[in-house]
Design a protein around this motif. Structure first.
Motif, PDB file in Angstrom:
ATOM      1  N   GLU A  11       0.848  -1.191   0.000  1.00 34.28           N
ATOM      2  CA  GLU A  11       0.000   0.000   0.000  1.00 34.28           C
ATOM      3  C   GLU A  11       0.891   1.251   0.000  1.00 34.28           C
ATOM      4  O   GLU A  11       1.823   1.352   0.783  1.00 34.28           O
ATOM      5  N   PRO A  12       0.641   2.226  -0.883  1.00 33.26           N
ATOM      6  CA  PRO A  12       1.469   3.437  -0.889  1.00 33.26           C
ATOM      7  C   PRO A  12       1.169   4.317   0.325  1.00 33.26           C
ATOM      8  O   PRO A  12       0.086   4.245   0.909  1.00 33.26           O
ATOM      9  N   SER A  13       2.123   5.162   0.664  1.00 35.20           N
ATOM     10  CA  SER A  13       1.939   6.101   1.772  1.00 35.20           C
ATOM     11  C   SER A  13       0.878   7.126   1.396  1.00 35.20           C
ATOM     12  O   SER A  13       0.509   7.261   0.226  1.00 35.20           O
ATOM     13  N   ALA A  14       0.398   7.884   2.378  1.00 31.90           N
ATOM     14  CA  ALA A  14      -0.605   8.922   2.115  1.00 31.90           C
ATOM     15  C   ALA A  14      -0.062   9.964   1.140  1.00 31.90           C
ATOM     16  O   ALA A  14      -0.786  10.442   0.251  1.00 31.90           O
ATOM     17  N   THR A  15       1.203  10.288   1.252  1.00 29.28           N
ATOM     18  CA  THR A  15       1.829  11.259   0.349  1.00 29.28           C
ATOM     19  C   THR A  15       1.867  10.715  -1.080  1.00 29.28           C
ATOM     20  O   THR A  15       1.548  11.425  -2.033  1.00 29.28           O
ATOM     21  N   GLU A  16       2.232   9.446  -1.212  1.00 28.63           N
ATOM     22  CA  GLU A  16       2.294   8.826  -2.536  1.00 28.63           C
ATOM     23  C   GLU A  16       0.898   8.700  -3.147  1.00 28.63           C
ATOM     24  O   GLU A  16       0.714   8.920  -4.344  1.00 28.63           O
ATOM     25  N   ARG A  17      -0.105   8.376  -2.334  1.00 21.26           N
ATOM     26  CA  ARG A  17      -1.493   8.294  -2.831  1.00 21.26           C
ATOM     27  C   ARG A  17      -1.952   9.649  -3.350  1.00 21.26           C
ATOM     28  O   ARG A  17      -2.603   9.740  -4.392  1.00 21.26           O
ATOM     29  N   ALA A  18      -1.643  10.723  -2.597  1.00 20.05           N
ATOM     30  CA  ALA A  18      -2.028  12.070  -3.024  1.00 20.05           C
ATOM     31  C   ALA A  18      -1.352  12.431  -4.345  1.00 20.05           C
ATOM     32  O   ALA A  18      -1.973  13.031  -5.227  1.00 20.05           O
TER      33      ALA A  18
END
Length: 104
Positions: A11-18
């Motif tokens: 799962e990507p980090s919140a920063t990567e998802r954004a």
């Protein structure tokens, strides 16, 4: 072995998802699930608003889909959450060629 819920990649980090969301779903994008029937995807709405932006996995994570860009499409949050891990719906209002032409 990865779990079914997480798919083959992590799962990507919140920063990567954004970052991915901005690439996949820029302002004014058309939802690939309803094909714009509900209007454009709208940024700046409250979190999880049904017309807000989200990324749909063409191959669902539960079926081995990844976070690669080729597997992500822009979608309304409401359309995407309603799809879950089912097949992508047929184009609304378009008949299969097998139905033939109903002319008059």
């Amino acid at each position: 072995m990865p779990s079914r819920a997480n798919g083959p990649d992590k799962e990507p980090s919140a920063t990567e998802r954004a970052r991915l969301l901005k690439i996949v779903c820029p302002p004014g994008s058309v939802c690939h699930l309803c094909r714009g029937a509900r209007g454009p995807i709208i940024w700046g709405l409250r979190r999880w608003h049904s017309l807000g932006p989200s990324m749909d996995h063409v191959v669902p994570r539960s079926q081995g889909g990844t976070w690669d860009l080729w597997n992500l499409r822009p979608a309304h949050y409401g359309c995407n959450s309603g799809r879950r891990d089912r097949d992508i719906p047929a184009v609304p209002g378009v008949r299969s060629r097998r139905w033939g032409h109903r002319g008059g």
